[in-house]
Write an enzyme that holds these catalytic residues in place. Structure first.
Site, mmCIF file in Angstrom:
data_model
loop_
_atom_site.group_PDB
_atom_site.id
_atom_site.type_symbol
_atom_site.label_atom_id
_atom_site.label_comp_id
_atom_site.label_asym_id
_atom_site.label_seq_id
_atom_site.Cartn_x
_atom_site.Cartn_y
_atom_site.Cartn_z
ATOM 1 N N SER A 189 7.672 -29.923 41.931
ATOM 2 C CA SER A 189 8.643 -30.652 41.010
ATOM 3 C C SER A 189 9.142 -29.836 40.110
ATOM 4 C CB SER A 189 8.183 -31.810 40.438
ATOM 5 O OG SER A 189 9.124 -32.868 40.411
ATOM 6 N N GLU A 316 9.592 -38.278 49.511
ATOM 7 C CA GLU A 316 9.595 -38.087 48.288
ATOM 8 C C GLU A 316 9.416 -39.220 47.276
ATOM 9 O OE1 GLU A 316 8.892 -35.116 46.750
ATOM 10 O OE2 GLU A 316 9.421 -33.576 48.321
ATOM 11 N N HIS A 412 6.127 -37.894 47.030
ATOM 12 C CA HIS A 412 6.145 -36.918 45.758
ATOM 13 C C HIS A 412 4.548 -36.750 45.228
ATOM 14 C CE1 HIS A 412 8.389 -34.403 43.265
ATOM 15 N NE2 HIS A 412 8.035 -34.838 42.026
#
Length: 538
Positions: A189, A316, A412
């Site tokens: 990320s 995600e 995610h």
């Protein structure tokens, strides 16, 4: 006989001797080693400065304090006003052997450039060290201290901290059995975005030879937008938006002010996308520390000597919705507003409707958002790097877990406990949907081995992306498989839709083929792109 106790172990660094602990199976953990001076007082808002040395052995058996932030994450330390020695690294290494220096994996945590730390339980480096790499992780300045625009001071201080930590690795890692000439930067990320930035930053040139980037966000601000956000934060803190004014505000005051500004973004955003995802800190395209968006920079061949391994998850944004980090969109008019905010062409939105005919609006919104911010940007990083002469590999995390009433999606962050080998870490059960089973553990071993092999020799075990095709490793249970992005219906929707960074590229580098030049997806809007108030109501 009972289990053997942990034992103390010492290593000599340039700053002095550090004392860590070695586990019964031979993995040493040395935690909280300063790599730069505390970035407060005379050093506040400045580039990182050298740390002072020490004469007696320094106890390094606990993590250092985290950077100023308001987040409280499971199993992790929290920031407390007065914590200042926040620029530290941690090292995990197995017992010495005659195999020679080991490859180094340098981990950068994520957290929207706003929160997080290297002390999160799923980032423990023991399993990776046991598999044959020296693991280094670092804390760096996040939030306003690291990424807020301050007139008269450098932008992207968090990135400069990471460079300083990499320099510490170059100067000290041999003392831990690591090879300073074989360093792989890895992150997830915001950490993956940082890794991409480091690939194109002059200050980081030569400090690493490979990069692993999981879920790279398409998230950058121009200087004008960063300055506009600073103005709002300064106003919320009751100080002038100047260097002296911002220095007069405590870190605690700026954390609170930034949280207040983020909380107001749904009805009063600086950039249109913030009405849907209120992130107020991102790397700043300042032309100095960060010369340009990494996507365009990699397409130019600036980092072709760095091997790149990219991964993203299939869904995600379901995670960000689950934790309440993004605005909920549940109607077609709201979806149209969202598409306008991201400058998405109508045909793209219609394409998702055709691919997901029975899905509610919320699911289509989250699918588009995840692909726009993470999936497509991550995939194009690998493709542009390969076309420019670099070596790049692409993978996607597709592991699902069925359960009553639904299931755990490949969302995610779910991939990170698998790659670290930390499926039993505090908080991992939420990410992966419960206790791991035998298939999960087998998948974790495969992903961890891919990281270790890539760090060692630049080959994770599947075909590289080429100028002519994109082969993708799909991580799944019970078995992984290879996929061809040339046959991907989702990727086909994005052909001809340039990301903002691609608008200046030569035609042969731009995405295609497609029906002409569509509007560019942008998250680096100017202040004039503020979303009208009528478009922000739920």
């Amino acid at each position: 006989m009972g289990e053997q106790p942990w034992v103390e172990t010492e290593f000599r660094t340039a700053g002095g001797t550090v004392r860590g602990r070695r586990s019964p199976d031979g993995v040493a953990a040395v935690l909280g080693i300063p790599y730069a001076a505390a970035p407060f007082g005379a050093h506040r808002f400045r580039a990182p400065q050298p740390a002072a040395g020490w004469s007696a052995p320094r106890d390094c058996t606990v993590f250092g304090p985290v950077a100023p932030q308001s987040a409280e994450l499971p199993g992790s330390p929290v920031w407390r006003p007065g914590d200042e020695e926040v620029l530290t690294v941690n090292v995990w290494v197995r017992a010495p052997s005659d195999a020679g220096p080991l490859p180094v994996l340098f981990w950068i945590h994520g957290g929207a450039y706003t929160f997080g730390s290297s002390a999160q339980p799923d980032f423990d480096g023991t399993a990776l060290a046991r598999a044959g790499v020296v693991v280094v992780s670092c804390n760096y300045r996040v939030g306003f201290e690291g990424f807020g625009h301050v007139p008269g001071f450098p932008d992207n201080r968090g990135l400069l901290d990471q460079v300083a930590a990499l320099r510490w690795v170059r100067e000290n890692i041999a003392a831990f059995g690591g090879d300073p000439g074989n360093v792989t930067v890895a992150g997830h990320s915001a950490g993956a975005g940082s890794a991409a930035c480091l690939m194109v930053m002059e200050q980081a040139h030569g400090l690493f030879r490979r990069a692993v980037a999981h879920s790279v966000p398409h998230a950058f601000f121009g200087v004008e937008v960063a300055a506009a956000i600073t103005s709002r934060i300064a106003a919320a803190a009751g100080v002038a938006a100047t260097g002296p004014g911002l220095l007069s505000a405590s870190p605690q005051a700026l954390v609170a002010a930034a949280d207040k500004v983020a909380g107001a973004c749904e009805t009063d955003p600086v950039t249109a996308v913030q009405a849907f995802d209120p992130v107020v800190f991102q790397p700043v395209l300042d032309g100095e520390v960060l010369p340009m968006d990494p996507l365009a920079a990699l397409a130019s061949g600036i980092a072709r000597e760095v091997d790149l391994l990219v991964c993203h998850t299939l869904e995600e944004y379901w995670f960000l919705h689950e934790v309440g980090a993004v605005r909920e969109v549940a109607s077609e008019p709201e979806l149209a507003d969202f598409a306008e905010a991201l400058s998405l062409p109508a045909r793209l939105v219609a394409g998702y409707r055709a691919l997901m005919p029975d899905a509610p609006v919320l699911d289509r919104y989250l699918a588009i958002f995840g692909d726009a911010v993470f999936g497509e940007y991550s995939s194009r990083l690998a493709e542009h790097h390969a076309r420019a002469g670099g070596r790049a590999y692409l993978s996607r995390f597709a592991r699902r877990r069925p359960r009553p009433g639904g299931g755990t999606r490949p969302w995610h962050t779910a991939d990170i406990p698998f790659a670290f080998g930390n499926l039993d870490a505090v908080g991992a059960d939420f990410l992966i949907g419960g206790a791991p089973d035998a298939q999960d553990r087998a998948l974790s071993r495969r992903m961890l081995r891919a990281w270790v092999d890539f760090a060692a020799c630049g080959d994770p075990g599947w075909p590289a992306v080429t100028a002519d095709g994109t082969t993708v490793q799909v991580w799944a249970v019970p078995d992984d498989h290879l996929s061809d992005d040339g046959a991907s219906a989702v990727r086909a929707l994005w052909r001809g839709v340039p990301l903002e960074a691609e608008l200046s590229l030569a035609p042969e580098l731009a995405p295609g083929p497609g029906p002409g030049l569509e509007p560019a997806l942008t998250t680096t809007s100017s202040p004039s792109d503020t979303l009208p108030a009528r478009r922000t109501s739920k």
